[in-house]
Write a protein that holds these residues in place. Structure first.
Motif, PDB file in Angstrom:
ATOM      1  N   PRO A 159       0.821  -1.216   0.000  1.00 22.76           N
ATOM      2  CA  PRO A 159       0.000   0.000   0.000  1.00 22.76           C
ATOM      3  C   PRO A 159       0.852   1.262   0.000  1.00 22.76           C
ATOM      4  CG  PRO A 159      -0.923  -1.609   1.508  1.00 22.76           C
ATOM      5  CD  PRO A 159       0.394  -2.173   1.049  1.00 22.76           C
ATOM      6  N   ILE A 160       0.397   2.264  -0.733  1.00 20.08           N
ATOM      7  CA  ILE A 160       1.165   3.505  -0.869  1.00 20.08           C
ATOM      8  C   ILE A 160       0.292   4.715  -0.560  1.00 20.08           C
ATOM      9  CG2 ILE A 160       2.666   2.521  -2.649  1.00 20.08           C
ATOM     10  CD1 ILE A 160       1.109   4.293  -4.687  1.00 20.08           C
ATOM     11  N   ASN A 161       0.947   5.813  -0.223  1.00 21.28           N
ATOM     12  CA  ASN A 161       0.326   7.130  -0.190  1.00 21.28           C
ATOM     13  C   ASN A 161       0.455   7.676  -1.612  1.00 21.28           C
ATOM     14  OD1 ASN A 161      -0.093   9.920  -0.062  1.00 21.28           O
ATOM     15  ND2 ASN A 161       0.676  10.071   2.032  1.00 21.28           N
ATOM     16  N   GLN A 162      -0.657   7.688  -2.355  1.00 21.94           N
ATOM     17  CA  GLN A 162      -0.573   8.045  -3.769  1.00 21.94           C
ATOM     18  C   GLN A 162      -0.066   9.465  -3.974  1.00 21.94           C
ATOM     19  OE1 GLN A 162      -4.584   7.107  -5.088  1.00 21.94           O
ATOM     20  NE2 GLN A 162      -3.969   5.055  -5.743  1.00 21.94           N
ATOM     21  N   ALA A 163      -0.532  10.410  -3.177  1.00 21.99           N
ATOM     22  CA  ALA A 163      -0.087  11.797  -3.331  1.00 21.99           C
ATOM     23  C   ALA A 163       1.416  11.920  -3.087  1.00 21.99           C
ATOM     24  CB  ALA A 163      -0.854  12.707  -2.383  1.00 21.99           C
ATOM     25  N   GLU A 164       1.891  11.239  -2.067  1.00 18.19           N
ATOM     26  CA  GLU A 164       3.325  11.272  -1.766  1.00 18.19           C
ATOM     27  C   GLU A 164       4.125  10.630  -2.890  1.00 18.19           C
ATOM     28  OE1 GLU A 164       6.109  10.289   2.072  1.00 18.19           O
ATOM     29  OE2 GLU A 164       4.613   8.785   1.513  1.00 18.19           O
ATOM     30  N   TYR A 165       3.614   9.525  -3.427  1.00 20.76           N
ATOM     31  CA  TYR A 165       4.299   8.854  -4.539  1.00 20.76           C
ATOM     32  C   TYR A 165       4.442   9.796  -5.735  1.00 20.76           C
ATOM     33  CZ  TYR A 165       4.758   5.976  -8.738  1.00 20.76           C
ATOM     34  OH  TYR A 165       5.148   5.479  -9.953  1.00 20.76           O
ATOM     35  N   PHE A 166       3.336  10.451  -6.127  1.00 16.30           N
ATOM     36  CA  PHE A 166       3.397  11.366  -7.265  1.00 16.30           C
ATOM     37  C   PHE A 166       4.362  12.515  -6.986  1.00 16.30           C
ATOM     38  CE2 PHE A 166      -1.249  10.007  -7.787  1.00 16.30           C
ATOM     39  CZ  PHE A 166      -0.929   8.989  -8.670  1.00 16.30           C
ATOM     40  N   ALA A 167       4.306  13.059  -5.780  1.00 14.13           N
ATOM     41  CA  ALA A 167       5.168  14.190  -5.435  1.00 14.13           C
ATOM     42  C   ALA A 167       6.647  13.804  -5.516  1.00 14.13           C
ATOM     43  CB  ALA A 167       4.822  14.703  -4.044  1.00 14.13           C
ATOM     44  N   LYS A 168       6.993  12.649  -4.981  1.00 21.03           N
ATOM     45  CA  LYS A 168       8.391  12.216  -5.018  1.00 21.03           C
ATOM     46  C   LYS A 168       8.845  11.937  -6.443  1.00 21.03           C
ATOM     47  CE  LYS A 168       8.856  10.292  -0.351  1.00 21.03           C
ATOM     48  NZ  LYS A 168       9.080   9.064   0.461  1.00 21.03           N
ATOM     49  N   GLU A 169       7.990  11.284  -7.214  1.00 23.12           N
ATOM     50  CA  GLU A 169       8.345  10.939  -8.596  1.00 23.12           C
ATOM     51  C   GLU A 169       8.512  12.190  -9.465  1.00 23.12           C
ATOM     52  OE1 GLU A 169       8.477   7.648 -10.427  1.00 23.12           O
ATOM     53  OE2 GLU A 169       9.189   7.270  -8.379  1.00 23.12           O
ATOM     54  N   LEU A 170       7.760  13.226  -9.177  1.00 21.24           N
ATOM     55  CA  LEU A 170       7.730  14.416 -10.031  1.00 21.24           C
ATOM     56  C   LEU A 170       8.397  15.623  -9.384  1.00 21.24           C
ATOM     57  CD1 LEU A 170       4.056  13.999 -11.296  1.00 21.24           C
ATOM     58  CD2 LEU A 170       6.173  13.327 -12.455  1.00 21.24           C
ATOM     59  N   ASN A 171       9.033  15.397  -8.232  1.00 18.86           N
ATOM     60  CA  ASN A 171       9.753  16.469  -7.531  1.00 18.86           C
ATOM     61  C   ASN A 171       8.825  17.645  -7.223  1.00 18.86           C
ATOM     62  OD1 ASN A 171      12.023  17.655  -6.337  1.00 18.86           O
ATOM     63  ND2 ASN A 171      12.593  18.716  -8.215  1.00 18.86           N
ATOM     64  N   MET A 172       7.698  17.321  -6.603  1.00 16.93           N
ATOM     65  CA  MET A 172       6.710  18.325  -6.241  1.00 16.93           C
ATOM     66  C   MET A 172       6.439  18.274  -4.737  1.00 16.93           C
ATOM     67  SD  MET A 172       4.018  17.884  -9.446  1.00 16.93           S
ATOM     68  CE  MET A 172       3.225  19.494  -9.271  1.00 16.93           C
ATOM     69  N   HIS A 173       5.735  19.278  -4.248  1.00 16.87           N
ATOM     70  CA  HIS A 173       5.250  19.296  -2.876  1.00 16.87           C
ATOM     71  C   HIS A 173       3.814  18.776  -2.881  1.00 16.87           C
ATOM     72  CE1 HIS A 173       8.672  21.894  -1.688  1.00 16.87           C
ATOM     73  NE2 HIS A 173       8.521  22.392  -2.901  1.00 16.87           N
ATOM     74  N   PHE A 174       3.347  18.266  -1.724  1.00 10.22           N
ATOM     75  CA  PHE A 174       1.982  17.756  -1.689  1.00 10.22           C
ATOM     76  C   PHE A 174       1.331  18.004  -0.334  1.00 10.22           C
ATOM     77  CE2 PHE A 174       1.605  13.936   0.976  1.00 10.22           C
ATOM     78  CZ  PHE A 174       2.929  13.694   1.291  1.00 10.22           C
ATOM     79  N   ALA A 175       0.007  18.034  -0.374  1.00  6.52           N
ATOM     80  CA  ALA A 175      -0.817  18.055   0.835  1.00  6.52           C
ATOM     81  C   ALA A 175      -1.979  17.114   0.589  1.00  6.52           C
ATOM     82  CB  ALA A 175      -1.315  19.462   1.129  1.00  6.52           C
ATOM     83  N   PHE A 176      -2.206  16.192   1.528  1.00 10.92           N
ATOM     84  CA  PHE A 176      -3.304  15.229   1.415  1.00 10.92           C
ATOM     85  C   PHE A 176      -4.457  15.679   2.298  1.00 10.92           C
ATOM     86  CE2 PHE A 176      -5.459  11.351   3.048  1.00 10.92           C
ATOM     87  CZ  PHE A 176      -6.001  10.908   1.842  1.00 10.92           C
ATOM     88  N   CYS A 177      -5.669  15.612   1.773  1.00 12.67           N
ATOM     89  CA  CYS A 177      -6.871  16.040   2.488  1.00 12.67           C
ATOM     90  C   CYS A 177      -7.748  14.816   2.716  1.00 12.67           C
ATOM     91  CB  CYS A 177      -7.606  17.077   1.642  1.00 12.67           C
ATOM     92  SG  CYS A 177      -9.101  17.748   2.388  1.00 12.67           S
TER      93      CYS A 177
END
Length: 284
Positions: free
Chosen positions: A87-105
């Protein structure tokens, strides 16, 4: 008549360094064009999280709101690919892969983890407000979050308000729209510029749509259709700016369903098409 809960529960998660500063700018401002997008990713239930990552990369937004996002749910691992992963945190996965910041709601606890929506940004983000939206009859709880994004050379932070409204009940959705207006307008953010981003499930001729426009303005004047992705017949995904500000809307794009990203058509990635807006703040 079944009771409708009209009061929204507000949770202030953090303060901001800008909170004590009321920005009174009533003239023209010089800013750069930014790209804001909204994309319902269907929690990767089409079975290819890497394709969603590639789609987000292709969109290349400065700020993107994602709806139907899983955080460590059992299905987030099963739906990652045909082979599956933990299981993954999808928002965190995308952020790490794309070098972005994220906030999960987070909206609800689900399948051993949580489920909700997220903001990804090229710039630092901070969640400053979360509101549980009105609900009734034990329907899926919906929430809205305000995420502060510090965009370079802008006179104030962008307040990215991410939401995913009910799709089954007109009266409930109207109450949720009123909660958005009552909690996320410029009145509530003296230091920032609110922008609503999300799958709002609002038909464009509905009372809910016109109600939201009391405090927010449509960016897509052509009202392009966004769902279902394989043959769209409705617009239910939106990016809307505060009536307190003026924006130059330079371009609005909805990808063609059969256009491809890394060899896969958009309609094969999710049941929604993304909304992509190039825009520039011209008056605060």
């Amino acid at each position: 008549m079944k009771k409708l809960t009209l009061l929204a529960t507000t949770i202030l998660l953090s303060t901001t360094s800008f909170a004590a500063t009321r920005l009174n700018v009533d003239g023209a401002v010089q800013t750069e064009t930014i790209r804001i997008a909204s994309y319902n990713i269907m929690a990767s239930r089409m079975g290819d999280t890497v394709a969603i990552r590639d789609a987000i990369k292709e969109i290349n937004a400065d700020i993107i709101g994602l709806q139907e996002v899983d955080n460590k749910t059992g299905r987030s691992g099963k739906n990652f690919s045909s082979k599956g992963v933990e299981p993954i945190n999808q928002a965190e996965y995308f952020a790490k892969e794309l070098n972005m910041h994220f906030a999960f709601c987070q909206a609800i606890e689900f399948d051993g983890g949580s489920y909700g929506h997220a903001i990804l940004s090229k710039y630092p983000v901070k969640t400053i407000k979360t509101v549980q939206l009105p609900n009734k009859d034990n329907k899926e709880q919906r929430v809205a979050c305000a995420v502060e994004v510090d965009v370079p050379n802008y006179p104030a932070p962008i307040i990215a308000v991410t939401a995913h409204l009910d799709h089954t009940d007109t009266d409930l959705r109207l109450a949720q729209v009123r909660a958005l207006n009552g909690n996320f307008s410029a009145w509530d953010f003296e230091h920032g510029t609110p922008v609503v981003i999300g799958d709002l499930n609002l038909p464009t001729q509905s009372n809910e749509y016109f109600e939201l426009q009391q405090w927010f303005k449509e960016t897509d004047k052509d009202l392009q259709l966004t769902a279902p992705a394989w043959n769209p017949d409705r617009k239910i995904d939106y990016i809307m700016t505060s009536t307190a500000q003026e924006w130059d809307i330079e371009n609005v794009e909805i990808p063609k369903p059969t256009a491809t990203v890394s060899g896969k058509a958009w309609y094969e990635i999710s049941d929604h098409l993304p909304v992509i807006v190039d825009m520039k703040l011209t008056e605060k």
